[in-house]
Design an enzyme around this catalytic site. Structure first.
Site, PDB file in Angstrom:
ATOM      1  N   THR A 155     -48.977  -4.463 -17.928  1.00  0.00           N
ATOM      2  CA  THR A 155     -50.000  -3.922 -18.753  1.00  0.00           C
ATOM      3  C   THR A 155     -50.938  -3.092 -17.931  1.00  0.00           C
ATOM      4  OG1 THR A 155     -49.616  -5.598 -20.248  1.00  0.00           O
ATOM      5  CG2 THR A 155     -51.499  -4.103 -20.768  1.00  0.00           C
ATOM      6  N   GLY A 194     -52.305 -12.409 -15.996  1.00  0.00           N
ATOM      7  CA  GLY A 194     -52.923 -13.747 -15.661  1.00  0.00           C
ATOM      8  C   GLY A 194     -52.546 -13.976 -14.195  1.00  0.00           C
ATOM      9  N   GLU A 439     -47.640 -10.598 -25.056  1.00  0.00           N
ATOM     10  CA  GLU A 439     -46.244 -10.601 -24.905  1.00  0.00           C
ATOM     11  C   GLU A 439     -45.688  -9.932 -26.285  1.00  0.00           C
ATOM     12  OE1 GLU A 439     -44.742 -12.172 -21.657  1.00  0.00           O
ATOM     13  OE2 GLU A 439     -43.913 -11.093 -23.002  1.00  0.00           O
TER      14      GLU A 439
END
Ligand SMILES: CCCCCCCCCCCCC/C=C/C(=O)SCCNC(=O)CCNC(=O)[C@H](O)C(C)(C)COP(=O)(O)OP(=O)(O)OC[C@H]1O[C@@H](n2cnc3c(N)ncnc32)[C@H](O)[C@@H]1OP(=O)(O)O
Ligand SMILES: Cc1cc2nc3c(=O)[nH]c(=O)nc-3n(C[C@H](O)[C@H](O)[C@H](O)COP(=O)(O)OP(=O)(O)OC[C@H]3O[C@@H](n4cnc5c(N)ncnc54)[C@H](O)[C@@H]3O)c2cc1C
Length: 616
Positions: A155, A194, A439
């Site tokens: 992303t 993350g 997701e």
């Protein structure tokens, strides 16, 4: 001193075992609770293994989180890293294999409370799925041993959903057999991955591949971003944390800027496509195979993250609802357990039925997913990939929508104490709410499922036949398409629940209690979508009245077993982190005791305390 002694004498009753109001709920369940626990675990042996793993984790102070609601963000992050390192040490000490059952239970028990969730849950699996054997052999042992920490950097600030719009470029330079990575503008910056903000030494960068002047679409590249000597960022790399979020404070979601960063040709994950030394692009298999990692993660998240949130919320809310007495059903009697109100049952029991429906669906779907993985990897057979993609997208969207709404329903059903972080419910909600976005944003996922579905198709067809452009026809049908996708998934879930019940004839006692939940799930689904059933003529108003009456009767059937049903989930108090949902039912004592840990209560001048207590 006097105030203190009388206060503590009130609080200390809890040392007298289990709250009698919850104890009375467990005296005569209509089914063997342990057998339902075994069913949910996949068998008695797996229950024993899970409990063994939990006992090891719960007895190690490194994993204790008694102070979780009073920590700063940095303290939460550092605590999760300590737990991750300790878990790795434990796994080595005890010989738990990375892909073994003990490790699977350990990661499930600890979830996102142990750092490196993306490293373990996405970075490593993606290398295993998209990398060739040599790449797996090189990178996976380093990652499993925490010698490198990876993230999944896809992303960007400007794009998360539309992967064909990703702006990061990776250009092959045959003169030195390297790829050069660039981010042309602000919107190209990787944003959200993350474990990136502080932890990661390497990133799986998903970017547009250019070779011989042609764009070949999104591919995955392993890029070292920090030194393994002093953890400083490498030349051409700017990296940091994206700041506070709605939850996951313990996770360092980060940003990443790459400017003219060079990586060797061997760092492109090349099981299904590669760039030859002369720059020729070679593709093997489906066009969308580089999206496969997301399909696998969506599937794993169902039972690893999304369903457990609703299950824990049901445990907390139903246990609390039998120790909370409020108002009187019958004048002259003692105050009523709030779970005896039909409205409270109407709020909580369909959620409980949903947990079982989703649990059985996720188990069946994971089996299908593993079957497709084997088909692709060992036979190069991609024929089931479109169906796996369509259903994983739809199930992830539906289950995350329903579970986050269900957790909020459970929270509200606990009144004021449900609004306290100490109940565990607000953080369950803010954490699972993220799964509606990550997701794959849910609307986008529903539309991916809707590519299969008849009625929506008719409308689409008639628009196209009237000469409307494809993209206009698709968008103007999208509401209907998304509804069709939800209906398709709901049908699949109910069908799967019924089939699971049919396989339980040899256990009539648990089949009976679970059949009640199966019926409750199906009827509650009809009531929640009554307009569809009426509009399409599937049901009359009278039939809908029969559904309503039956659903109410089922609530009464569930009532007597409700506490035993949530006990069957077998969550320990350490996993619930809830002052109002503990096994012994001493909600008020825990609320009072836990509140004393609040920094606001530290060192209150005794004179002020006396002044306050004397005025109330
Ligand atoms: C398991 C974790 C462990 C737990 C750890 C602890 C807890 C931690 C919790 C937090 C974890 C958070 C982790 C989050 C990570 C991320 O968020 S990673 C980034 C996720 N991003 C996305 O999901 C992006 C979503 N967007 C897309 O997938 C695509 O852009 C799109 C929407 C699918 C569109 O793609 P596009 O290339 O534009 O294709 P289309 O034109 O729509 O379709 C063309 C055909 O391709 C088919 N297709 C699309 N996708 C797939 C696929 N994945 N597989 C197979 N086929 C696919 C599509 O159906 C079309 O086919 P036809 O209809 O036949 O043409
Ligand atoms: C907790 C968390 C963890 C994350 N971890 C990671 C990670 O580890 N790695 C990573 O790469 N990313 C990660 N992400 C990012 C995440 O994958 C993206 O946020 C997600 O894919 C949604 O994309 P977006 O933000 O661009 O939303 P957008 O697509 O911009 O969504 C905004 C709105 O636009 C609508 N929309 C978009 N496209 C369409 C369409 N075609 N038709 C109709 N409506 C549309 C959506 O429905 C939505 O309402 C994480 C995000 C969160 C919240």
């Amino acid at each position: 001193q006097l105030v203190t002694v009388s206060t503590w004498s009130l609080v200390s009753t809890w040392s007298l075992g289990v709250n009698p109001d919850i104890h009375s709920e467990r005296t005569s369940p209509s089914f063997p609770v342990e057998r339902v626990t075994n069913l949910l675990d996949g068998g008695a042996e797996l229950t024993a293994t899970r409990r063994h793993v939990e006992s090891i984790i719960n007895s190690d102070s490194t994993f204790s989180q008694d102070d979780r609601y009073f920590l700063t963000r940095v303290e939460q992050y550092e605590g999760s890293v300590r737990r991750a390192v300790r878990l790795r040490e434990k796994m080595k000490e005890l010989g738990w294999a990375d892909n073994g059952t003990e490790a699977m239970f350990a990661f499930r028990v600890l979830g996102a409370d142990v750092a490196f969730g993306i490293h373990n849950g996405v970075f490593i699996p993606t290398i295993k799925e998209l990398g060739i054997e040599a790449q797996i052999a090189k990178w996976v042992p380093l990652a499993q041993d925490l010698q490198i920490i990876g993230t999944y950097a896809q992303t960007e600030l400007g794009h998360g959903t539309y992967l064909r719009g990703l702006e990061t470029t990776v250009t092959f330079d045959p003169s030195n057999q390297e790829f050069v990575i660039n981010m042309p503008r602000l919107s190209s910056i990787k944003w959200w991955p993350g474990d990136l903000g502080r932890s990661a030494t390497h990133a799986l960068v998903l970017a547009q591949l250019y070779t011989q002047g042609k764009c070949q679409g999104m591919h995955a590249f392993i890029v070292q971003i920090r030194s393994l000597v002093d953890h400083s960022s490498l030349p051409g790399v700017t990296v940091g944390d994206i700041g506070p979020k709605m939850n996951f404070d313990q996770v360092d979601n980060g940003f990443l800027i790459l400017q003219n960063v060079h990586i060797p040709r061997e760092n492109m994950l090349c099981r299904y496509s590669e760039v030859s030394p002369d720059g020729t692009y070679v593709k093997r298999g489906s066009d969308r195979i580089n999206y496969f990692s997301m399909v696998l993660t969506r599937t794993r998240l169902l039972s690893a993250e999304i369903i457990p949130a609703l299950a824990k919320a049901c445990v907390i809310a139903i246990r609390y609802s039998v120790v909370r007495r409020q108002s009187k059903l019958k004048p002259g009697e003692m105050e009523t357990k709030i779970l005896d109100y039909q409205m409270q049952q109407q709020k909580l029991f369909p959620q409980l039925a949903t947990v079982f429906a989703f649990h059985f669906m996720a188990s069946s779907f994971e089996a299908f997913c593993n079957q497709v993985k084997v088909q692709i990897k060992s036979k190069g057979d991609f024929s089931s990939l479109p169906e796996l993609h369509a259903l994983s997208a739809g199930l992830k969207a539906l289950l995350s929508d329903v579970c986050s709404a269900g957790v909020e329903t459970c929270r509200r059903a606990c009144g004021g104490h449900g609004y306290s972080l100490l109940s565990g419910l607000p953080s369950l909600y803010t954490r699972v709410a993220g799964s509606c976005t990550y997701e794959g944003e849910n609307t986008v996922m529903q539309l991916q499922t809707a590519r299969l579905i008849k009625n929506a198709g008719f409308q689409l067809q008639s628009l196209l036949q009237s000469g409307v452009e494809q993209y206009v026809a698709w968008d103007s049908t999208s509401i209907l398409l998304a509804q069709a996708a939800i209906a398709h998934c709901q049908y699949t879930i109910v069908n799967n629940f019924v089939e699971t019940m049919s396989r339980l004839q040899h256990e009539p006692e648990i089949q009976q209690v679970l059949q009640v939940l199966c019926d409750l799930y199906a009827l509650s689904g009809i009531l929640a979508n009554a307009e569809e059933f009426l509009h399409d003529g599937y049901m009359t108003g009278h039939q809908l009245d029969l559904v309503t009456a039956s659903q109410r009767d089922l609530l009464t059937c569930v009532r007597k077993d409700a506490v035993s049903l949530v006990d069957a989930f077998d969550y320990s108090d350490q996993q619930l982190h809830s002052a109002i949902g503990s096994y012994d039912g001493h909600a008020y004592q825990r609320l009072f005791e836990w509140a004393q840990k609040a920094p606001m209560n530290a060192k209150v001048p005794f004179a002020l305390f006396l002044a306050l207590s004397s005025c109330c």
